[in-house]
Design a protein around this motif. Structure first.
Motif, PDB file in Angstrom:
ATOM      1  N   ASP A 144       0.817  -1.031   0.047  1.00  0.00           N
ATOM      2  CA  ASP A 144      -0.090   0.064  -0.007  1.00  0.00           C
ATOM      3  C   ASP A 144       0.794   1.167  -0.014  1.00  0.00           C
ATOM      4  O   ASP A 144       1.422   1.620   0.917  1.00  0.00           O
ATOM      5  CB  ASP A 144      -0.958  -0.162   1.196  1.00  0.00           C
ATOM      6  CG  ASP A 144      -1.800   0.886   1.292  1.00  0.00           C
ATOM      7  OD1 ASP A 144      -1.629   2.083   0.577  1.00  0.00           O
ATOM      8  OD2 ASP A 144      -2.999   0.835   1.940  1.00  0.00           O
ATOM      9  N   ALA A 145       1.179   1.812  -1.253  1.00  0.00           N
ATOM     10  CA  ALA A 145       2.253   3.200  -1.262  1.00  0.00           C
ATOM     11  C   ALA A 145       1.523   4.071  -0.385  1.00  0.00           C
ATOM     12  O   ALA A 145       2.299   4.881   0.174  1.00  0.00           O
ATOM     13  CB  ALA A 145       2.169   3.423  -2.890  1.00  0.00           C
ATOM     14  N   ALA A 146       0.250   4.312  -0.423  1.00  0.00           N
ATOM     15  CA  ALA A 146      -0.254   5.560   0.211  1.00  0.00           C
ATOM     16  C   ALA A 146      -0.029   5.201   1.738  1.00  0.00           C
ATOM     17  O   ALA A 146       0.447   6.265   2.430  1.00  0.00           O
ATOM     18  CB  ALA A 146      -1.717   5.741  -0.103  1.00  0.00           C
TER      19      ALA A 146
ATOM     20  N   SER B 190       2.296   7.418   4.038  1.00  0.00           N
ATOM     21  CA  SER B 190       1.866   8.188   5.357  1.00  0.00           C
ATOM     22  C   SER B 190       2.743   7.781   6.612  1.00  0.00           C
ATOM     23  O   SER B 190       2.955   8.608   7.322  1.00  0.00           O
ATOM     24  CB  SER B 190       0.252   7.892   5.519  1.00  0.00           C
ATOM     25  OG  SER B 190       0.106   6.580   5.982  1.00  0.00           O
ATOM     26  N   LEU B 191       3.034   6.842   6.732  1.00  0.00           N
ATOM     27  CA  LEU B 191       4.072   6.285   7.828  1.00  0.00           C
ATOM     28  C   LEU B 191       5.303   6.729   7.945  1.00  0.00           C
ATOM     29  O   LEU B 191       5.751   7.379   8.719  1.00  0.00           O
ATOM     30  CB  LEU B 191       4.023   4.585   7.513  1.00  0.00           C
ATOM     31  CG  LEU B 191       2.998   3.734   8.030  1.00  0.00           C
ATOM     32  CD1 LEU B 191       3.224   2.112   7.778  1.00  0.00           C
ATOM     33  CD2 LEU B 191       2.810   3.836   9.725  1.00  0.00           C
TER      34      LEU B 191
ATOM     35  N   LYS C 200       6.007   9.915   6.591  1.00  0.00           N
ATOM     36  CA  LYS C 200       5.869  11.363   7.010  1.00  0.00           C
ATOM     37  C   LYS C 200       5.661  11.175   8.672  1.00  0.00           C
ATOM     38  O   LYS C 200       6.235  12.110   9.273  1.00  0.00           O
ATOM     39  CB  LYS C 200       4.372  11.792   6.437  1.00  0.00           C
ATOM     40  CG  LYS C 200       5.018  12.180   4.898  1.00  0.00           C
ATOM     41  CD  LYS C 200       3.792  13.006   4.267  1.00  0.00           C
ATOM     42  CE  LYS C 200       4.199  13.053   2.755  1.00  0.00           C
ATOM     43  NZ  LYS C 200       3.078  13.283   1.980  1.00  0.00           N
ATOM     44  N   GLN C 201       4.701  10.032   9.173  1.00  0.00           N
ATOM     45  CA  GLN C 201       4.537   9.884  10.392  1.00  0.00           C
ATOM     46  C   GLN C 201       5.990   9.824  11.228  1.00  0.00           C
ATOM     47  O   GLN C 201       6.052  10.361  12.268  1.00  0.00           O
ATOM     48  CB  GLN C 201       3.566   8.667  10.780  1.00  0.00           C
ATOM     49  CG  GLN C 201       2.949   8.878  12.210  1.00  0.00           C
ATOM     50  CD  GLN C 201       2.008   7.754  12.384  1.00  0.00           C
ATOM     51  OE1 GLN C 201       1.948   6.760  11.501  1.00  0.00           O
ATOM     52  NE2 GLN C 201       1.574   7.686  13.538  1.00  0.00           N
ATOM     53  N   PHE C 202       6.752   9.050  10.745  1.00  0.00           N
ATOM     54  CA  PHE C 202       8.036   8.500  11.245  1.00  0.00           C
ATOM     55  C   PHE C 202       9.161   9.623  11.195  1.00  0.00           C
ATOM     56  O   PHE C 202      10.229   9.597  11.499  1.00  0.00           O
ATOM     57  CB  PHE C 202       8.591   7.224  10.892  1.00  0.00           C
ATOM     58  CG  PHE C 202       7.871   6.089  11.296  1.00  0.00           C
ATOM     59  CD1 PHE C 202       6.935   6.194  12.327  1.00  0.00           C
ATOM     60  CD2 PHE C 202       7.809   4.705  10.722  1.00  0.00           C
ATOM     61  CE1 PHE C 202       6.310   5.142  12.988  1.00  0.00           C
ATOM     62  CE2 PHE C 202       7.211   3.594  11.316  1.00  0.00           C
ATOM     63  CZ  PHE C 202       6.329   3.840  12.128  1.00  0.00           C
ATOM     64  N   ASN C 203       8.685  10.587  10.247  1.00  0.00           N
ATOM     65  CA  ASN C 203       9.720  11.547   9.938  1.00  0.00           C
ATOM     66  C   ASN C 203      11.207  11.242   9.237  1.00  0.00           C
ATOM     67  O   ASN C 203      12.082  11.622   9.781  1.00  0.00           O
ATOM     68  CB  ASN C 203      10.036  12.516  11.005  1.00  0.00           C
ATOM     69  CG  ASN C 203      10.370  13.913  10.845  1.00  0.00           C
ATOM     70  OD1 ASN C 203      10.127  14.264   9.927  1.00  0.00           O
ATOM     71  ND2 ASN C 203      11.080  14.501  11.788  1.00  0.00           N
ATOM     72  N   LEU C 204      10.828  10.376   8.307  1.00  0.00           N
ATOM     73  CA  LEU C 204      12.058   9.760   7.670  1.00  0.00           C
ATOM     74  C   LEU C 204      12.313  10.480   6.208  1.00  0.00           C
ATOM     75  O   LEU C 204      11.341  10.408   5.492  1.00  0.00           O
ATOM     76  CB  LEU C 204      11.810   8.281   7.326  1.00  0.00           C
ATOM     77  CG  LEU C 204      11.860   7.287   8.856  1.00  0.00           C
ATOM     78  CD1 LEU C 204      11.287   6.132   8.398  1.00  0.00           C
ATOM     79  CD2 LEU C 204      13.244   7.261   9.376  1.00  0.00           C
TER      80      LEU C 204
ATOM     81  N   LEU D 290       5.148  -3.005   7.728  1.00  0.00           N
ATOM     82  CA  LEU D 290       3.709  -2.746   7.970  1.00  0.00           C
ATOM     83  C   LEU D 290       3.206  -2.523   6.524  1.00  0.00           C
ATOM     84  O   LEU D 290       1.943  -2.698   6.087  1.00  0.00           O
ATOM     85  CB  LEU D 290       3.583  -1.452   8.747  1.00  0.00           C
ATOM     86  CG  LEU D 290       3.696  -1.754  10.159  1.00  0.00           C
ATOM     87  CD1 LEU D 290       3.889  -0.423  10.990  1.00  0.00           C
ATOM     88  CD2 LEU D 290       2.281  -2.488  10.952  1.00  0.00           C
ATOM     89  N   ALA D 291       4.013  -1.888   5.597  1.00  0.00           N
ATOM     90  CA  ALA D 291       3.451  -1.207   4.448  1.00  0.00           C
ATOM     91  C   ALA D 291       2.661  -2.311   3.538  1.00  0.00           C
ATOM     92  O   ALA D 291       1.900  -2.051   2.768  1.00  0.00           O
ATOM     93  CB  ALA D 291       4.472  -0.580   3.765  1.00  0.00           C
ATOM     94  N   HIS D 292       2.843  -3.439   3.583  1.00  0.00           N
ATOM     95  CA  HIS D 292       2.157  -4.427   2.770  1.00  0.00           C
ATOM     96  C   HIS D 292       1.004  -5.230   3.275  1.00  0.00           C
ATOM     97  O   HIS D 292       0.357  -6.235   3.049  1.00  0.00           O
ATOM     98  CB  HIS D 292       2.941  -5.674   2.066  1.00  0.00           C
ATOM     99  CG  HIS D 292       3.897  -6.340   3.065  1.00  0.00           C
ATOM    100  ND1 HIS D 292       3.261  -7.761   3.225  1.00  0.00           N
ATOM    101  CD2 HIS D 292       4.864  -6.203   3.771  1.00  0.00           C
ATOM    102  CE1 HIS D 292       4.211  -8.195   4.240  1.00  0.00           C
ATOM    103  NE2 HIS D 292       5.072  -7.473   4.613  1.00  0.00           N
TER     104      HIS D 292
END
Lengths: 304, 565
Positions: free
Chosen positions: A117-119, A123-124, A126-130, A153-155
């Protein structure tokens, strides 16, 4: 907000009588565990208790010497593709390729998982500030943990396998992000299996728990039942006790003179009866913390 | 331990005691063996008797260089940085109340003493006892050479921790340069216009250069370790940042990979595939640049091009580069596989798929390297070289072969060279994928030493009629090897297919490639060697061994065994 009931108690991980030896050290001894779908399963134990070895068996990185491991009903050694495609794994070692950039890591990982899930990944991130252009080798240990967690998590895996996920994360990220993610995954009906030695964290997020000591599972079951089955009793004796009293069901006993404190496992009524046989009165009682249960089970005295 | 210097000495000894004992024990054993080989065990056959001392000398020399290099590695005194994964000066020592001068000087002094003592022992006990070979280079090994080599090696390793690949390249250039500087006067002393006086003067100048280089290397190591200790970078951080800044401006891939195969291929290329083209390019630049310039100095002032003779040497050197470097880099690529990160093993792909991408990457790497050679070499020949000797060689070939035959020879030769390059890149892969370091190191050492010995044996009178009997005997061994290769190959491919690691399509595709390439190699060997005394069956059987079969079939099985221990 723990999920307490699940409509389909199907087993995701089924480990039966698994033993493993490294040279002379027995790393796993007849370990049997069943992890139902949709639960958050915490695996606790001291360093060297066998947690990572058990996780490696689940991933198919180690073959069983005796016993069987089934993940989604499959043998992870015989069918690594069928199993690994449904697992998101965060390694304790955070061994991501140091030369990769963050965005390269995401694109590379995406190629292996059709359900990526690319979106959600973005979002993760950005949330993790990487930073997308940051190289893995230049990330701090905590940032590496976040990057590994993101890839895991992303898949949207059916089983999220986290080996010491808190290691390197600051308390804010640990409480606000990691625990929230674990709960979200579980609420979506997916399964989380994680190892940790931070017992307060395990206590906050787990539905079920297994405790390992020296390669053995000494305790396993729903967290609520485990807590309800343990009691901390303070006993007062008429005469001074030179030695710790032998109380049936006691896991550990500490104290001196007239007053002794015991952490016990068993029914309340049976414990009262056992105390009566020792000519002792129960003067205080409370539910022990998971930390206290763990220390008692591991055969240690609680440090003052 | 009464002093930090002694503690460092003890640590080096404790970490390497087994290796040091083996090196020390090897000297008397080798001395005894050499005496036996040049005495009672000397062969009686006249043809072999003439070259026997040379073979013994070469074997002794090889053993000595290996032991000196091993000693150098032991005294490099590094530890792997667990985070970055490369070896550097042990940073744990920086917390000790000891000056950096002592930290740097101790391992250097110990290393120099050890290497000089071992070199001296080899010279006196082993090489000194051998009979003199008139036409061979003098055996004199100036002790300044190993001492300088040790200091330069330590300084390079400590000063360039962030660039392990380039560090290897710098080390290789420095060591080969030093070797050349040392051997040059010995090789020429008393020959042609190299009078003994001229050789002695050259040696004196070399000694001054070596001493100066060692002093500079010591200072560089001191500065690098001191900066590392203070948390600074290594002197060129600002420059490196600018280079990185420029690299950041290069266009980067922003789209997702089309397929899993494309992603894995990219991963393998970035992980190690680029190494061969990089090193081929670097060595070509070195040969065509500085070496070409040095060669031009010896040419007459009126000359505008590199002389015909060095042109031929450099031409062959460039053609051999991809193959020789592939041999070394192939070992390095296999070594990387000894400890693959869980990140790689946990991708949801079969072991067969991972292996196929590694093979594809190696093929791409070999192709890129040869394209570089093919593009640069004609330009260099046309612009800066006297090609008269090469033209003469070409005319000789034209008289020996018809035009179609020559075309076939050249195209098949090129294909064989690419196949050999690929072979060296992948042939050790299964040993690395198996993940058994001791077996891997043993195999690498055997293939390195065995390869050299085979080359030496082949180079000496391989076309002499007296060798016919040996060639016929060799044919039998080659037949056994080919049969073994097929048997193991069939067993491995069947096993990989049965376990679902390789699909039938992949296996048939590889066997088709193997047949096609082997046919080309056999045809090339036939065209090139059929007029020599080598028996025809030996040519065919030898050529059939070039392209790998069994090792490729074993690779997915080895990875599967390593993936789930």
């Amino acid at each position: 907000m723990k999920s307490t009931s699940h409509s389909a108690p199907e087993t995701v991980i089924d480990i039966t009588a698994v033993s493993r030896r490294f040279d002379t050290k027995l790393a796993l001894a007849q370990v049997t565990l069943a992890v139902p779908r949709g639960c958050v399963f915490g695996l606790v134990g001291e360093n060297g208790a066998g947690k990572t070895t058990l996780i490696k068996h689940i991933l198919g990185l180690l073959k069983t010497e005796t016993g069987t491991v089934r993940v989604f009903g499959k043998d992870p050694v015989a069918d690594p593709v069928g199993v690994l495609g449904r697992i998101g794994y965060l390694s304790e070692l955070r061994d991501l390729p140091a030369w990769m950039r963050m965005d390269e890591l995401l694109r590379y990982s995406q190629a292996f998982y059709p359900k990526w899930d690319a979106a959600y990944a973005e979002s993760l991130r950005k949330q993790f500030n990487l930073e997308p252009a940051a190289r893995i080798k230049n990330l701090s240990r905590g940032e590496c943990a976040k990057a590994g967690l993101l890839v895991a998590l992303a898949h949207r895996p059916e089983l999220l396998l986290l080996d010491e996920p808190s290691s390197g994360l600051d308390p804010v990220v640990r409480r606000d992000i990691l625990e929230a993610i674990i709960r979200t995954v579980a609420d979506e009906g997916r399964t989380v299996f994680f190892s940790s030695h931070l017992l307060d964290e395990v206590e906050r997020v787990s539905d079920q728990l297994a405790m390992m000591v020296d390669g053995r599972v000494v305790l396993s079951g729903p967290l609520d039942e485990i807590k309800a089955g343990h009691h901390q009793l303070t006993l007062r004796f008429e005469s001074v006790q030179a030695r710790p009293p032998t109380l049936t069901g006691a896991l550990s006993v500490s104290g001196a003179g007239h007053e002794w404190t015991a952490i016990c496992n068993g029914e309340r009524a049976q414990l009262t009866e056992a105390a009566g046989k020792l000519v002792a009165r129960i003067v205080a009682e409370r539910s022990p913390s998971l930390d206290e249960i763990f220390v008692a089970r591991a055969g240690r005295k609680i440090p003052v | 331990m009464s002093s930090p210097a002694l503690a460092i000495l003890w640590e080096i000894w404790r970490k390497n005691r087994l290796g040091l004992i083996v090196i020390l024990a090897a000297i008397p054993v080798w001395a005894l063996l050499s005496r036996l080989l040049t005495g009672p065990l000397q062969p009686s056959d006249d043809a072999i008797k003439t070259i026997w001392p040379v073979l013994v000398l070469l074997a002794d020399g090889l053993a000595m260089w290996i032991s000196l290099f091993a000693l150098g590695v032991m005294f490099c005194y590094t530890e792997t940085d667990p985070r970055r994964g490369h070896a550097r000066f042990p940073s744990r020592l920086f917390a000790l109340p000891v000056r950096t001068t002592l930290l740097v000087s101790c391992p250097m002094i110990y290393g120099v003493i050890a290497v000089v003592a071992v070199a001296f022992a080899w010279e006196k006990l082993v090489l000194g006892s051998l009979p003199r070979v008139e036409w061979m280079p003098q055996r004199f090994l100036p002790l300044l050479f190993p001492a300088a080599a040790m200091v330069l090696m330590q300084a390079t390793v400590w000063s360039l921790p962030a660039f392990p690949g380039n560090r290897l390249l710098v080390l290789a250039v420095l060591l080969f340069g030093l070797l050349w500087l040392t051997i040059e006067p010995n090789a020429h002393a008393g020959v042609g216009d190299w009078s003994l006086e001229r050789a002695a003067s050259y040696q004196n100048r070399t000694s001054i250069v070596l001493a100066g280089a060692s002093a500079l290397a010591y200072l560089a190591a001191l500065v690098a370790v001191e900066r590392d200790r203070r948390g600074g970078s290594f002197g060129w951080a600002a420059l490196w940042r600018r280079v990185c800044g420029l690299l950041e401006m290069l266009p980067r891939r922003t789209k997702p990979f089309r397929s899993l195969a494309a992603a894995q291929l990219w991963f393998e290329w970035r992980r190690g595939g680029f190494l061969l083209p990089l090193y081929v390019g670097a060595f070509m630049a070195l040969i065509l640049g500085p070496v070409g310039w040095i060669v031009r100095i010896e040419s007459p002032p009126s000359s505008t091009a590199i002389d015909a003779e060095p042109t031929v040497t450099m031409f062959y050197l460039i053609l051999a580069l991809p193959i020789v470097l592939a041999f070394i880099i192939g070992k390095r690529l296999a070594e990387i596989e000894l400890n693959p990160p869980a990140f790689q093993l946990l991708r949801p792909v079969t072991c067969g798929e991972l292996v196929v991408r590694k093979l594809q990457m190696a093929a791409f790497s070999a192709a890129v390297s040869w394209v570089m050679v093919l593009v640069v070499t004609p330009l260099w020949l046309a612009l800066w070289c006297d090609t008269s000797m090469l033209a003469q060689g070409w005319r000789t070939l034209q008289t020996s072969y018809s035009t179609p035959g020559l075309c076939a020879l050249l195209s098949l030769g090129f294909l064989t060279a690419v196949a050999l390059t690929w072979r060296w890149l992948v042939t050790s892969l299964y040993l690395g994928l198996w993940g058994r370091p001791k077996i891997f190191i043993g195999s690498a050492a055997c293939s390195f030493i065995g390869g050299w010995l085979l080359l030496i044996v082949l180079a000496i009178n391989f076309d002499h009629p007296k060798q016919l009997k040996q060639w016929q005997e060799l044919t039998r061994y080659l037949a056994i090897l080919v049969a073994l290769k097929w048997l193991v190959g069939v067993w491995a491919f069947c096993g990989a297919h049965r376990r679902g690691l390789l699909t039938a399509r992949v296996i048939f595709a590889y066997i088709a490639i193997w047949l096609g390439v082997t046919l080309c190699v056999v045809a090339f060997a036939w065209l090139a060697l059929s007029r020599t005394i080598i028996p025809k069956p030996a040519i065919i059987l030898g050529a059939m061994l070039v392209f790998p079969l069994a090792s490729i079939g074993l690779a997915p099985l080895a990875l599967a065994a390593h993936r789930s221990r």
